[in-house]
Design a protein around this motif. Structure first.
Motif, PDB file in Angstrom:
ATOM      1  N   VAL A  27     -77.911 102.089  42.911  1.00 47.89           N
ATOM      2  CA  VAL A  27     -76.891 101.097  42.569  1.00 47.89           C
ATOM      3  C   VAL A  27     -75.580 101.542  43.202  1.00 47.89           C
ATOM      4  O   VAL A  27     -75.157 102.689  43.042  1.00 47.89           O
ATOM      5  N   ILE A  28     -74.954 100.637  43.935  1.00 49.15           N
ATOM      6  CA  ILE A  28     -73.719 100.957  44.664  1.00 49.15           C
ATOM      7  C   ILE A  28     -72.616 100.027  44.168  1.00 49.15           C
ATOM      8  O   ILE A  28     -72.742  98.797  44.244  1.00 49.15           O
ATOM      9  N   SER A  29     -71.530 100.614  43.681  1.00 47.65           N
ATOM     10  CA  SER A  29     -70.445  99.807  43.103  1.00 47.65           C
ATOM     11  C   SER A  29     -69.830  98.861  44.124  1.00 47.65           C
ATOM     12  O   SER A  29     -69.438  97.745  43.773  1.00 47.65           O
ATOM     13  N   GLU A  30     -69.757  99.282  45.381  1.00 46.80           N
ATOM     14  CA  GLU A  30     -69.193  98.425  46.428  1.00 46.80           C
ATOM     15  C   GLU A  30     -70.019  97.173  46.671  1.00 46.80           C
ATOM     16  O   GLU A  30     -69.556  96.235  47.313  1.00 46.80           O
ATOM     17  N   LEU A  31     -71.223  97.164  46.165  1.00 52.36           N
ATOM     18  CA  LEU A  31     -72.096  95.991  46.300  1.00 52.36           C
ATOM     19  C   LEU A  31     -72.152  95.211  44.986  1.00 52.36           C
ATOM     20  O   LEU A  31     -73.112  94.500  44.714  1.00 52.36           O
ATOM     21  N   GLY A  32     -71.126  95.364  44.177  1.00 50.86           N
ATOM     22  CA  GLY A  32     -71.069  94.645  42.916  1.00 50.86           C
ATOM     23  C   GLY A  32     -72.008  95.217  41.870  1.00 50.86           C
ATOM     24  O   GLY A  32     -72.490  94.480  41.004  1.00 50.86           O
ATOM     25  N   GLY A  33     -72.256  96.520  41.948  1.00 49.62           N
ATOM     26  CA  GLY A  33     -73.142  97.157  40.992  1.00 49.62           C
ATOM     27  C   GLY A  33     -74.604  96.806  41.216  1.00 49.62           C
ATOM     28  O   GLY A  33     -75.399  96.831  40.287  1.00 49.62           O
ATOM     29  N   ARG A  34     -74.928  96.472  42.452  1.00 50.37           N
ATOM     30  CA  ARG A  34     -76.304  96.126  42.811  1.00 50.37           C
ATOM     31  C   ARG A  34     -76.879  97.187  43.727  1.00 50.37           C
ATOM     32  O   ARG A  34     -76.152  97.952  44.346  1.00 50.37           O
ATOM     33  N   THR A  35     -78.183  97.161  43.849  1.00 48.50           N
ATOM     34  CA  THR A  35     -78.847  98.000  44.838  1.00 48.50           C
ATOM     35  C   THR A  35     -78.718  97.305  46.200  1.00 48.50           C
ATOM     36  O   THR A  35     -78.445  96.093  46.255  1.00 48.50           O
ATOM     37  N   PRO A  36     -78.921  98.031  47.294  1.00 49.33           N
ATOM     38  CA  PRO A  36     -78.901  97.370  48.600  1.00 49.33           C
ATOM     39  C   PRO A  36     -79.901  96.215  48.687  1.00 49.33           C
ATOM     40  O   PRO A  36     -79.578  95.152  49.228  1.00 49.33           O
ATOM     41  N   THR A  37     -81.073  96.386  48.129  1.00 48.47           N
ATOM     42  CA  THR A  37     -82.077  95.319  48.165  1.00 48.47           C
ATOM     43  C   THR A  37     -81.595  94.098  47.391  1.00 48.47           C
ATOM     44  O   THR A  37     -81.715  92.962  47.873  1.00 48.47           O
ATOM     45  N   GLU A  38     -81.038  94.317  46.215  1.00 50.31           N
ATOM     46  CA  GLU A  38     -80.509  93.203  45.423  1.00 50.31           C
ATOM     47  C   GLU A  38     -79.379  92.495  46.151  1.00 50.31           C
ATOM     48  O   GLU A  38     -79.296  91.257  46.128  1.00 50.31           O
ATOM     49  N   ALA A  39     -78.514  93.266  46.795  1.00 43.72           N
ATOM     50  CA  ALA A  39     -77.401  92.669  47.530  1.00 43.72           C
ATOM     51  C   ALA A  39     -77.910  91.804  48.682  1.00 43.72           C
ATOM     52  O   ALA A  39     -77.433  90.681  48.877  1.00 43.72           O
ATOM     53  N   LEU A  40     -78.870  92.314  49.428  1.00 43.46           N
ATOM     54  CA  LEU A  40     -79.432  91.526  50.533  1.00 43.46           C
ATOM     55  C   LEU A  40     -80.089  90.258  49.999  1.00 43.46           C
ATOM     56  O   LEU A  40     -79.906  89.174  50.555  1.00 43.46           O
ATOM     57  N   ASP A  41     -80.833  90.383  48.905  1.00 46.31           N
ATOM     58  CA  ASP A  41     -81.503  89.223  48.312  1.00 46.31           C
ATOM     59  C   ASP A  41     -80.501  88.191  47.798  1.00 46.31           C
ATOM     60  O   ASP A  41     -80.802  86.997  47.759  1.00 46.31           O
ATOM     61  N   ALA A  42     -79.312  88.659  47.408  1.00 49.67           N
ATOM     62  CA  ALA A  42     -78.269  87.769  46.905  1.00 49.67           C
ATOM     63  C   ALA A  42     -77.465  87.114  48.024  1.00 49.67           C
ATOM     64  O   ALA A  42     -76.569  86.327  47.763  1.00 49.67           O
ATOM     65  N   GLY A  43     -77.775  87.485  49.274  1.00 49.62           N
ATOM     66  CA  GLY A  43     -77.100  86.860  50.406  1.00 49.62           C
ATOM     67  C   GLY A  43     -75.956  87.641  51.003  1.00 49.62           C
ATOM     68  O   GLY A  43     -75.245  87.139  51.878  1.00 49.62           O
ATOM     69  N   VAL A  44     -75.738  88.877  50.540  1.00 44.92           N
ATOM     70  CA  VAL A  44     -74.704  89.714  51.153  1.00 44.92           C
ATOM     71  C   VAL A  44     -75.160  90.032  52.563  1.00 44.92           C
ATOM     72  O   VAL A  44     -76.338  90.369  52.786  1.00 44.92           O
ATOM     73  N   ILE A  45     -74.250  89.922  53.526  1.00 46.97           N
ATOM     74  CA  ILE A  45     -74.651  90.137  54.913  1.00 46.97           C
ATOM     75  C   ILE A  45     -75.049  91.603  55.129  1.00 46.97           C
ATOM     76  O   ILE A  45     -74.457  92.512  54.534  1.00 46.97           O
ATOM     77  N   PRO A  46     -76.067  91.832  55.942  1.00 52.11           N
ATOM     78  CA  PRO A  46     -76.575  93.192  56.149  1.00 52.11           C
ATOM     79  C   PRO A  46     -75.509  94.192  56.603  1.00 52.11           C
ATOM     80  O   PRO A  46     -75.552  95.358  56.194  1.00 52.11           O
TER      81      PRO A  46
END
Length: 64
Positions: A27-46
């Motif tokens: 879990v990375i705080s810079e990604l909104g408290g999400r994992t990288p996989t969760e962030a990518l799935d949520a549409g955060v650009i790679p």
């Protein structure tokens, strides 16, 4: 950066067997408290996800 390039970089730095496990559990705080996989799935650009991973892994600037 495309998703494929993101995963290539992850494999390069963490190994093909561990990269996805790491991305699913860290879990990375810079990604909104999400994992990288969760962030990518949520549409955060790679590229944004990679920058957060890069910082967490404390990789050299040349790997950005």
């Amino acid at each position: 950066m495309r998703h494929s390039e993101f995963w290539e970089r992850m494999d390069q730095h963490l190994g093909a067997g561990y990269a996805r496990v790491w991305a699913d559990t860290q879990v990375i705080s810079e990604l909104g408290g999400r994992t990288p996989t969760e962030a990518l799935d949520a549409g955060v650009i790679p590229k944004t996800v990679w920058r957060a991973v890069h910082a967490r892994l404390e990789l050299p600037a040349s790997e950005r």
